[in-house]
Design a protein around this motif. Structure first.
Motif, PDB file in Angstrom:
ATOM      1  N   MET A 196       0.839  -1.191   0.000  1.00  0.00           N
ATOM      2  CA  MET A 196       0.000   0.000   0.000  1.00  0.00           C
ATOM      3  C   MET A 196       0.877   1.245   0.000  1.00  0.00           C
ATOM      4  O   MET A 196       1.867   1.323   0.722  1.00  0.00           O
ATOM      5  N   LEU A 197       0.516   2.208  -0.822  1.00  0.00           N
ATOM      6  CA  LEU A 197       1.230   3.474  -0.882  1.00  0.00           C
ATOM      7  C   LEU A 197       0.497   4.496  -0.017  1.00  0.00           C
ATOM      8  O   LEU A 197      -0.712   4.708  -0.161  1.00  0.00           O
ATOM      9  N   VAL A 198       1.223   5.117   0.894  1.00  0.00           N
ATOM     10  CA  VAL A 198       0.696   6.218   1.692  1.00  0.00           C
ATOM     11  C   VAL A 198       1.390   7.497   1.245  1.00  0.00           C
ATOM     12  O   VAL A 198       2.623   7.605   1.310  1.00  0.00           O
ATOM     13  N   THR A 199       0.616   8.439   0.756  1.00  0.00           N
ATOM     14  CA  THR A 199       1.134   9.757   0.432  1.00  0.00           C
ATOM     15  C   THR A 199       0.891  10.645   1.644  1.00  0.00           C
ATOM     16  O   THR A 199      -0.257  10.904   2.014  1.00  0.00           O
ATOM     17  N   TYR A 200       1.960  11.063   2.290  1.00  0.00           N
ATOM     18  CA  TYR A 200       1.851  11.834   3.520  1.00  0.00           C
ATOM     19  C   TYR A 200       2.063  13.309   3.203  1.00  0.00           C
ATOM     20  O   TYR A 200       3.139  13.703   2.745  1.00  0.00           O
ATOM     21  N   LEU A 201       1.049  14.102   3.448  1.00  0.00           N
ATOM     22  CA  LEU A 201       1.106  15.544   3.204  1.00  0.00           C
ATOM     23  C   LEU A 201       1.345  16.236   4.542  1.00  0.00           C
ATOM     24  O   LEU A 201       0.468  16.260   5.409  1.00  0.00           O
ATOM     25  N   ALA A 202       2.528  16.806   4.720  1.00  0.00           N
ATOM     26  CA  ALA A 202       2.933  17.391   5.999  1.00  0.00           C
ATOM     27  C   ALA A 202       2.948  18.907   5.896  1.00  0.00           C
ATOM     28  O   ALA A 202       3.509  19.472   4.953  1.00  0.00           O
ATOM     29  N   HIS A 203       2.356  19.566   6.884  1.00  0.00           N
ATOM     30  CA  HIS A 203       2.301  21.030   6.861  1.00  0.00           C
ATOM     31  C   HIS A 203       3.651  21.653   7.183  1.00  0.00           C
ATOM     32  O   HIS A 203       3.898  22.806   6.849  1.00  0.00           O
ATOM     33  N   ASP A 204       4.559  20.884   7.840  1.00  0.00           N
ATOM     34  CA  ASP A 204       5.875  21.412   8.200  1.00  0.00           C
ATOM     35  C   ASP A 204       6.891  20.279   8.127  1.00  0.00           C
ATOM     36  O   ASP A 204       7.007  19.466   9.042  1.00  0.00           O
ATOM     37  N   LEU A 205       7.646  20.244   7.047  1.00  0.00           N
ATOM     38  CA  LEU A 205       8.640  19.192   6.866  1.00  0.00           C
ATOM     39  C   LEU A 205       9.817  19.333   7.825  1.00  0.00           C
ATOM     40  O   LEU A 205      10.616  18.402   7.955  1.00  0.00           O
ATOM     41  N   ASP A 206       9.927  20.468   8.499  1.00  0.00           N
ATOM     42  CA  ASP A 206      11.007  20.667   9.459  1.00  0.00           C
ATOM     43  C   ASP A 206      10.582  20.321  10.885  1.00  0.00           C
ATOM     44  O   ASP A 206      11.375  20.503  11.820  1.00  0.00           O
ATOM     45  N   ASP A 207       9.384  19.811  11.053  1.00  0.00           N
ATOM     46  CA  ASP A 207       8.897  19.371  12.357  1.00  0.00           C
ATOM     47  C   ASP A 207       9.262  17.899  12.533  1.00  0.00           C
ATOM     48  O   ASP A 207       8.826  17.046  11.756  1.00  0.00           O
ATOM     49  N   PRO A 208      10.078  17.555  13.531  1.00  0.00           N
ATOM     50  CA  PRO A 208      10.482  16.151  13.704  1.00  0.00           C
ATOM     51  C   PRO A 208       9.298  15.201  13.882  1.00  0.00           C
ATOM     52  O   PRO A 208       9.400  14.030  13.513  1.00  0.00           O
ATOM     53  N   SER A 209       8.175  15.683  14.410  1.00  0.00           N
ATOM     54  CA  SER A 209       7.034  14.790  14.612  1.00  0.00           C
ATOM     55  C   SER A 209       6.463  14.296  13.288  1.00  0.00           C
ATOM     56  O   SER A 209       5.899  13.200  13.219  1.00  0.00           O
ATOM     57  N   SER A 210       6.617  15.083  12.227  1.00  0.00           N
ATOM     58  CA  SER A 210       6.165  14.613  10.911  1.00  0.00           C
ATOM     59  C   SER A 210       6.960  13.387  10.476  1.00  0.00           C
ATOM     60  O   SER A 210       6.408  12.421   9.938  1.00  0.00           O
ATOM     61  N   TRP A 211       8.263  13.418  10.730  1.00  0.00           N
ATOM     62  CA  TRP A 211       9.105  12.297  10.311  1.00  0.00           C
ATOM     63  C   TRP A 211       8.944  11.095  11.223  1.00  0.00           C
ATOM     64  O   TRP A 211       9.150   9.958  10.808  1.00  0.00           O
ATOM     65  N   ARG A 212       8.544  11.324  12.478  1.00  0.00           N
ATOM     66  CA  ARG A 212       8.205  10.183  13.336  1.00  0.00           C
ATOM     67  C   ARG A 212       6.982   9.459  12.802  1.00  0.00           C
ATOM     68  O   ARG A 212       6.895   8.229  12.857  1.00  0.00           O
ATOM     69  N   ARG A 213       6.030  10.207  12.270  1.00  0.00           N
ATOM     70  CA  ARG A 213       4.862   9.576  11.662  1.00  0.00           C
ATOM     71  C   ARG A 213       5.262   8.792  10.420  1.00  0.00           C
ATOM     72  O   ARG A 213       4.771   7.679  10.186  1.00  0.00           O
ATOM     73  N   VAL A 214       6.168   9.331   9.617  1.00  0.00           N
ATOM     74  CA  VAL A 214       6.659   8.603   8.442  1.00  0.00           C
ATOM     75  C   VAL A 214       7.324   7.304   8.879  1.00  0.00           C
ATOM     76  O   VAL A 214       7.100   6.238   8.283  1.00  0.00           O
ATOM     77  N   GLU A 215       8.132   7.352   9.927  1.00  0.00           N
ATOM     78  CA  GLU A 215       8.804   6.146  10.415  1.00  0.00           C
ATOM     79  C   GLU A 215       7.784   5.117  10.904  1.00  0.00           C
ATOM     80  O   GLU A 215       7.921   3.923  10.653  1.00  0.00           O
ATOM     81  N   MET A 216       6.750   5.589  11.603  1.00  0.00           N
ATOM     82  CA  MET A 216       5.717   4.684  12.100  1.00  0.00           C
ATOM     83  C   MET A 216       5.019   3.967  10.942  1.00  0.00           C
ATOM     84  O   MET A 216       4.805   2.749  10.978  1.00  0.00           O
ATOM     85  N   LEU A 217       4.672   4.715   9.909  1.00  0.00           N
ATOM     86  CA  LEU A 217       3.994   4.127   8.753  1.00  0.00           C
ATOM     87  C   LEU A 217       4.904   3.125   8.044  1.00  0.00           C
ATOM     88  O   LEU A 217       4.457   2.057   7.612  1.00  0.00           O
ATOM     89  N   THR A 218       6.189   3.479   7.922  1.00  0.00           N
ATOM     90  CA  THR A 218       7.138   2.584   7.255  1.00  0.00           C
ATOM     91  C   THR A 218       7.298   1.284   8.027  1.00  0.00           C
ATOM     92  O   THR A 218       7.317   0.196   7.444  1.00  0.00           O
ATOM     93  N   ARG A 219       7.417   1.400   9.361  1.00  0.00           N
ATOM     94  CA  ARG A 219       7.531   0.191  10.177  1.00  0.00           C
ATOM     95  C   ARG A 219       6.279  -0.673  10.070  1.00  0.00           C
ATOM     96  O   ARG A 219       6.350  -1.900  10.209  1.00  0.00           O
TER      97      ARG A 219
END
Length: 247
Positions: free
Chosen positions: A1-24
């Motif tokens: 499944m492809l998840v396209t994640y639209l983040a309002h702030d790419l410099d917010d570390p919490s956005s990348w934690r969500r990306v890591e969670m989805l990847t795991r």
């Protein structure tokens, strides 16, 4: 499944934690969004433009300018696609993608701008837009039940299925028990990490440490929101029991 994640702030570390969670979790994740800072990003992402914290009108204008760029995201050749839109302005972009191809749209409601909570015509208009976009979504993700009861329900927003994902640290392996190291006679150390933008928290920690000097030590790491906490560095410099260790 492809998840396209639209983040309002790419410099917010919490956005990348969500990306890591989805990847795991087994998803293939691609990221697009806006920037508010500088420096390298943790992973490749489609940068849609720049926005500023708290400036809703500027953010909406940036969303409108990003519509042609978001259209360049190619749908997956096979299998389902989910668009996870973090906050209202990204939900607008997710809905624009949904009009072009079939996909499941998910609204990640993690920040509520003060402008949306008012009773004036502007606030009601924004909530009306949000309601229309929510009706296109299959799910709303919240970090606390209060987003549902104190905001969506209280303001009469559409009732759609919800998923509670609390803001908790996660790791691949954790020990069965965590035993704190003994600190005989030493201070109790408190950590505040992440996006540092809560005036109440800063004031409470400052008052706590000043009330009993030497009993507590507060270690702060992350990115202070100086538009919300303009005196942040002055507070750090004036209190020896508060230590800011940078991002």
């Amino acid at each position: 499944m492809l998840v396209t994640y639209l983040a309002h702030d790419l410099d917010d570390p919490s956005s990348w934690r969500r990306v890591e969670m989805l990847t795991r979790g087994g998803a293939q994740v691609r990221v697009a969004g806006f920037r508010r800072g500088d420096g390298p990003l943790p992973q490749p992402a489609m940068v849609l433009g720049r926005t500023a914290n708290g400036r809703m009108v500027q953010r909406l204008a940036a969303v409108a300018a990003a519509l042609p760029r978001i259209a360049r995201l190619v749908p997956p050749p096979n299998g389902p696609e989910v668009v996870l839109a973090r906050n209202l302005e990204m939900l607008m972009l997710g809905a624009a993608l949904q009009r072009r191809r079939p996909l499941r749209l998910v609204y990640e409601l993690l920040d509520i701008h003060a402008m949306v909570l008012g009773s004036g015509a502007k606030s009601r208009a924004i909530r009306k837009v949000e309601a229309a976009l929510m009706r296109r979504a299959s799910l709303v993700v919240v970090s606390s039940p209060a987003f549902l009861t104190r905001y969506l329900d209280d303001y009469g927003q559409p009732k759609i299925p919800s998923l509670l994902v609390e803001n908790k640290p996660f790791a691949e392996a954790m020990p069965a028990t965590l035993t704190p190291a003994p600190r005989p006679g030493g201070p109790l150390v408190i950590g505040w990490f992440g996006m540092l933008r809560c005036r109440f928290s800063l004031d409470a920690l400052d008052r706590l440490t000043r009330a009993e000097p030497g009993r507590f030590k507060v270690i702060l790491r992350g990115k202070p929101a100086l538009d919300v906490l303009p005196g942040f560095h002055d507070v750090m410099a004036a209190n020896p029991d508060l230590e800011f260790h940078g991002p």
